[in-house]
Enzyme design. Structure first.
Site, PDB file in Angstrom:
ATOM      1  N   GLY A  45      27.469 121.585  21.038  1.00 25.24           N
ATOM      2  CA  GLY A  45      26.750 120.396  20.597  1.00 25.24           C
ATOM      3  C   GLY A  45      25.525 120.170  21.443  1.00 25.24           C
ATOM      4  N   GLN A  50      18.506 115.610  25.225  1.00 29.22           N
ATOM      5  CA  GLN A  50      18.723 116.717  26.170  1.00 29.22           C
ATOM      6  C   GLN A  50      17.552 117.686  26.216  1.00 29.22           C
ATOM      7  OE1 GLN A  50      22.905 117.493  24.553  1.00 29.22           O
ATOM      8  NE2 GLN A  50      23.105 118.086  26.688  1.00 29.22           N
ATOM      9  N   CYS A  92      29.031 120.079  29.341  1.00 26.52           N
ATOM     10  CA  CYS A  92      27.785 119.565  28.770  1.00 26.52           C
ATOM     11  C   CYS A  92      26.664 120.499  29.193  1.00 26.52           C
ATOM     12  CB  CYS A  92      27.530 118.148  29.294  1.00 26.52           C
ATOM     13  SG  CYS A  92      25.985 117.444  28.707  1.00 26.52           S
ATOM     14  N   LEU A  93      25.767 120.836  28.261  1.00 24.06           N
ATOM     15  CA  LEU A  93      24.668 121.745  28.601  1.00 24.06           C
ATOM     16  C   LEU A  93      23.728 121.129  29.641  1.00 24.06           C
ATOM     17  CD1 LEU A  93      23.835 123.236  25.082  1.00 24.06           C
ATOM     18  CD2 LEU A  93      25.217 124.243  26.908  1.00 24.06           C
ATOM     19  N   HIS A 134      30.848 112.757  22.084  1.00 22.84           N
ATOM     20  CA  HIS A 134      30.069 113.179  23.253  1.00 22.84           C
ATOM     21  C   HIS A 134      28.563 113.133  22.939  1.00 22.84           C
ATOM     22  CE1 HIS A 134      29.432 116.172  26.725  1.00 22.84           C
ATOM     23  NE2 HIS A 134      28.271 116.141  26.117  1.00 22.84           N
ATOM     24  N   GLU A 135      28.171 113.689  21.779  1.00 21.99           N
ATOM     25  CA  GLU A 135      26.741 113.756  21.441  1.00 21.99           C
ATOM     26  C   GLU A 135      26.190 112.382  21.076  1.00 21.99           C
ATOM     27  OE1 GLU A 135      25.410 116.353  22.410  1.00 21.99           O
ATOM     28  OE2 GLU A 135      27.174 117.632  22.466  1.00 21.99           O
ATOM     29  N   HIS A 138      25.182 110.558  24.101  1.00 14.37           N
ATOM     30  CA  HIS A 138      23.868 110.960  24.622  1.00 14.37           C
ATOM     31  C   HIS A 138      22.751 110.093  24.035  1.00 14.37           C
ATOM     32  CE1 HIS A 138      24.403 114.450  27.163  1.00 14.37           C
ATOM     33  NE2 HIS A 138      25.117 115.103  26.272  1.00 14.37           N
TER      34      HIS A 138
END
Ligand SMILES: [Zn+2]
Length: 181
Positions: A45, A50, A92-93, A134-135, A138
């Site tokens: 994701g 990000q 997480c990226l 999660h996304e 963000h």
């Protein structure tokens, strides 16, 4: 185009993203870049903040764990309903190399716009449910590390500072090498 993914605690990651109001080529280009950036980083994701874009756009691809599910882009996602609870070791990226258990809803119903601006509704379970939550976090400036203990968060913060300074050093070295040429 693959874009650089910001590392937490970059200030942009703490900001609230704005809704998309025009569904034109620029939003479709953003979605394309987000898929490419997520795939290049081997993620499940990615949220637009990000890559430094404060728009309410997320992309998800959990097909490695959920082969029946196709990659999906959600614009202006809104979680309408949540059920149950599910603990998953999340990464997480923007927090490379770290993973911690986070408890979230097991099943969520999300309403969003697709790339053409059409309204869609999807009920998600398992990893996709976790990823959607999660996304969506963000987009509100919330990271998975905000869901763990302060102690663990501070340990991760120190590690990320090291990664950031290493990356900046590398960038500086690249730039001065380019100048010398
Ligand atoms: Zn993330």
């Amino acid at each position: 185009m693959v874009r650089e993914i910001l590392v937490w605690p970059h200030p942009t990651l703490k900001q609230k993203a704005l809704p998309v109001t025009r569904f034109d080529d620029s939003v479709r280009e953003l979605v394309k870049d987000m898929f490419e950036s997520m795939n290049a980083a081997d993620g499940v994701g990615l949220a637009a903040p990000q890559i430094g874009v404060l728009k309410r756009v997320i992309v998800l691809d959990t097909s490695s764990k959920q082969p029946d599910l196709k990659p999906v882009a959600m614009i202006n996602p809104e979680i309408l309903n949540v059920e149950g609870s599910f603990v998953y070791k999340e990464g997480c990226l923007s927090v490379p190399g770290e993973a911690e258990d986070v408890e979230r809803a097991a099943k969520v119903t999300v309403r969003y716009r697709d790339e053409n601006g059409d309204q869609q509704t999807m009920t998600c379970e398992g990893l996709l449910a976790t990823a959607v939550q999660h996304e969506t976090d963000h987009l509100n400036g919330v990271m998975f590390v905000d869901h763990i203990s302060a102690l663990k968060r501070e340990v991760i913060r120190k590690k990320m500072k090291k990664i950031q300074s290493y990356r900046e050093e590398k960038k500086e070295r690249r730039e001065s090498a380019a100048e010398a040429r």
